[in-house]
Design a protein around this motif. Sequence first.
Motif, mmCIF file in Angstrom:
data_model
loop_
_atom_site.group_PDB
_atom_site.id
_atom_site.type_symbol
_atom_site.label_atom_id
_atom_site.label_comp_id
_atom_site.label_asym_id
_atom_site.label_seq_id
_atom_site.Cartn_x
_atom_site.Cartn_y
_atom_site.Cartn_z
ATOM 1 N N ASN A 9 0.807 -1.227 0.000
ATOM 2 C CA ASN A 9 0.000 0.000 0.000
ATOM 3 C C ASN A 9 0.836 1.272 0.000
ATOM 4 O O ASN A 9 0.368 2.325 -0.436
ATOM 5 C CB ASN A 9 -0.936 0.014 1.214
ATOM 6 N N THR A 10 2.047 1.194 0.503
ATOM 7 C CA THR A 10 2.896 2.383 0.567
ATOM 8 C C THR A 10 3.282 2.808 -0.845
ATOM 9 O O THR A 10 3.779 2.005 -1.625
ATOM 10 C CB THR A 10 4.160 2.105 1.388
ATOM 11 N N PRO A 11 3.053 4.065 -1.216
ATOM 12 C CA PRO A 11 3.347 4.506 -2.586
ATOM 13 C C PRO A 11 4.837 4.489 -2.878
ATOM 14 O O PRO A 11 5.682 4.524 -1.981
ATOM 15 C CB PRO A 11 2.768 5.926 -2.635
ATOM 16 N N ALA A 12 5.151 4.462 -4.170
ATOM 17 C CA ALA A 12 6.531 4.267 -4.603
ATOM 18 C C ALA A 12 7.445 5.412 -4.191
ATOM 19 O O ALA A 12 8.660 5.204 -4.061
ATOM 20 C CB ALA A 12 6.584 4.065 -6.115
ATOM 21 N N ASN A 13 6.897 6.620 -3.974
ATOM 22 C CA ASN A 13 7.774 7.705 -3.519
ATOM 23 C C ASN A 13 8.303 7.445 -2.109
ATOM 24 O O ASN A 13 9.317 8.024 -1.709
ATOM 25 C CB ASN A 13 7.057 9.057 -3.579
ATOM 26 N N ASP A 14 7.649 6.554 -1.361
ATOM 27 C CA ASP A 14 8.124 6.180 -0.031
ATOM 28 C C ASP A 14 8.472 4.693 0.076
ATOM 29 O O ASP A 14 8.772 4.206 1.163
ATOM 30 C CB ASP A 14 7.061 6.516 1.022
ATOM 31 N N MET A 15 8.411 3.956 -1.034
ATOM 32 C CA MET A 15 8.749 2.528 -1.014
ATOM 33 C C MET A 15 9.516 2.163 -2.273
ATOM 34 O O MET A 15 9.152 1.270 -3.029
ATOM 35 C CB MET A 15 7.474 1.672 -0.860
ATOM 36 N N GLY A 16 10.602 2.903 -2.529
ATOM 37 C CA GLY A 16 11.525 2.528 -3.588
ATOM 38 C C GLY A 16 12.511 1.501 -3.079
ATOM 39 O O GLY A 16 12.401 1.005 -1.941
ATOM 40 N N PRO A 17 13.516 1.145 -3.877
ATOM 41 C CA PRO A 17 14.482 0.139 -3.439
ATOM 42 C C PRO A 17 15.174 0.476 -2.121
ATOM 43 O O PRO A 17 15.411 -0.425 -1.304
ATOM 44 C CB PRO A 17 15.474 0.088 -4.606
ATOM 45 N N ASP A 18 15.505 1.757 -1.888
ATOM 46 C CA ASP A 18 16.119 2.131 -0.609
ATOM 47 C C ASP A 18 15.193 1.812 0.558
ATOM 48 O O ASP A 18 15.609 1.240 1.578
ATOM 49 C CB ASP A 18 16.459 3.631 -0.588
ATOM 50 N N ALA A 19 13.917 2.211 0.420
ATOM 51 C CA ALA A 19 12.954 2.009 1.504
ATOM 52 C C ALA A 19 12.616 0.532 1.683
ATOM 53 O O ALA A 19 12.425 0.074 2.817
ATOM 54 C CB ALA A 19 11.688 2.822 1.233
ATOM 55 N N LEU A 20 12.538 -0.206 0.584
ATOM 56 C CA LEU A 20 12.282 -1.642 0.714
ATOM 57 C C LEU A 20 13.434 -2.322 1.439
ATOM 58 O O LEU A 20 13.223 -3.214 2.280
ATOM 59 C CB LEU A 20 12.068 -2.269 -0.664
ATOM 60 N N GLU A 21 14.642 -1.888 1.167
ATOM 61 C CA GLU A 21 15.781 -2.422 1.911
ATOM 62 C C GLU A 21 15.657 -2.107 3.401
ATOM 63 O O GLU A 21 15.938 -2.956 4.257
ATOM 64 C CB GLU A 21 17.096 -1.860 1.368
ATOM 65 N N ALA A 22 15.233 -0.875 3.727
ATOM 66 C CA ALA A 22 15.067 -0.507 5.137
ATOM 67 C C ALA A 22 14.025 -1.395 5.815
ATOM 68 O O ALA A 22 14.211 -1.839 6.964
ATOM 69 C CB ALA A 22 14.669 0.965 5.251
ATOM 70 N N ALA A 23 12.912 -1.672 5.122
ATOM 71 C CA ALA A 23 11.883 -2.545 5.687
ATOM 72 C C ALA A 23 12.413 -3.972 5.848
ATOM 73 O O ALA A 23 12.140 -4.647 6.856
ATOM 74 C CB ALA A 23 10.653 -2.539 4.782
ATOM 75 N N PHE A 24 13.160 -4.435 4.881
ATOM 76 C CA PHE A 24 13.789 -5.754 4.912
ATOM 77 C C PHE A 24 14.711 -5.867 6.119
ATOM 78 O O PHE A 24 14.681 -6.844 6.872
ATOM 79 C CB PHE A 24 14.561 -5.925 3.605
ATOM 80 N N ARG A 25 15.536 -4.835 6.316
ATOM 81 C CA ARG A 25 16.459 -4.831 7.453
ATOM 82 C C ARG A 25 15.707 -4.755 8.781
ATOM 83 O O ARG A 25 16.108 -5.402 9.771
ATOM 84 C CB ARG A 25 17.437 -3.657 7.331
ATOM 85 N N ALA A 26 14.638 -3.976 8.827
ATOM 86 C CA ALA A 26 13.880 -3.837 10.078
ATOM 87 C C ALA A 26 13.280 -5.172 10.498
ATOM 88 O O ALA A 26 13.328 -5.545 11.679
ATOM 89 C CB ALA A 26 12.778 -2.785 9.901
ATOM 90 N N LEU A 27 12.714 -5.915 9.544
ATOM 91 C CA LEU A 27 12.147 -7.222 9.863
ATOM 92 C C LEU A 27 13.246 -8.184 10.307
ATOM 93 O O LEU A 27 13.115 -8.879 11.324
ATOM 94 C CB LEU A 27 11.414 -7.785 8.644
ATOM 95 N N GLY A 28 14.344 -8.228 9.559
ATOM 96 C CA GLY A 28 15.438 -9.134 9.914
ATOM 97 C C GLY A 28 16.014 -8.824 11.283
ATOM 98 O O GLY A 28 16.299 -9.738 12.071
#
Length: 461
Positions: free
Chosen positions: A156-175
């Motif tokens: 649901n998060t739009p691409a201006n806030d969920m580009g590759p940098d942000a997806l990496e941040a979410a990936f790291r947060a879960l890990g």
Amino acid sequence: MAPYQFIKREYPTASDEESRPVWLVAKGGLGEAGLPEKAAKWARNAGFSGAEGSHLLVPDSEGDIAGCLFGTGDKSAAHPFVAGKLASALPTGLWRLEGSENPLRDSLAVALGGYRFESYKKPGAERGKLSLDKTLDADDLTRIASGVDLARDLINTPANDMGPDALEAAFRALGSHYGAAITVIAGDDLIERNFPMIHAVGRAAKDVPRLLDMRWGKEGAPKVTLVGKGVCFDTGGLDIKPSSSMLLMKKDMGGAANVLGLALMIMDAGLNVDLRVLVPAVENSISGDAFRPGDILMSRKGLSVQIDNTDAEGRLVLGDALAYACEDAPELLIDMATLTGAARVALGPDLPPYYTDDEAFSDDLADAAQQVADPLWRMPLFQRYEAMLDVPVADITNAPAGGFAGSITAALFLRRFVEKQISWCHLDIFGWTPKAQPHAPLGGQAQGIRALYQLMCDRYR
């Protein structure tokens, strides 16, 4: 918006606090619902029939709310998660289900139906909360709902806030939350490390392409690897999409979102697996450096790929990631991707196809899907369509001519990058609910991960 932070939401739990009843009533079943006399009389006088999704608040002698009647409809035709409508129907306070034939599913329905995506708007009013029957596993319900809602949030998060940098941040947060090890290969390092197709697809974007790699679990346990398509926005590249087709392309990382939701469930449950999660995170953008129709790309596998459509980019990044995953020889390899419109034409938005050559795995997944009401449908890896992938000057094309069997040929393309001895399954998901359902508001959606989690619990718990 600040980088995504993983926060485990609160869901229904067992409670000793006083709660009010929700009486579940089948259509025409008012007399068999076991209601208190006054509640039954009130329902008859109000004409309550038990129609699917209907509800009626029941007052006490002081005019306060004593309980709520909820219609579950016709048993043979009702939505399996119809109880999800309670999430928006119940007034504030603590409630409990009465008369449920499947209390786990009905409780999960309420949890899933209560999802809201409010990152960009004022939060809505407080709603009622559900108290679980103490015989249910509240922890398991919470991890399932958390995994589903993580996938929804990311999509649901739009691409201006969920580009590759942000997806990496979410990936790291879960890990980080589960103590997983994270490594990332980004930018030109992808070329040096031999991930040419991931690099080619993402090199035109402002955020550099990258391969995200998470490892968690027990050394020596069965190796399970999840691969998720992480195309954070898809313009179509130089074969640009029309504007109407670009409106939902923030969801083109839905495969990545779903495997992260599944990984949450697996890690939170502490399953006996050596888990690996791979996400090629890119944006398929347009610039002077964009890859072109007619280009021939080498892949990590060593296969040359002719680019006949830059909008068939997901299979390219997955090809490199799957080849990399196979080098670790996992027992089970699963990829998830919002890969083809052809899958939606064949089966619609709510029934994702899956592809596998492993008959035992297919049987187990079909059983799990039915058990948890997470619908999936097996599609064939039809051997004769392999010829559609052939081209004169390269080993394989990314976009066969003619347009026939698009979901099947995409799956056959991916199979070229998987070692034959590995049990592999590909899910071609939509990742979106176009029309609200009792347990699923309009927007990003997890598909198949509850079934996959059930299968893994059966195998590895």
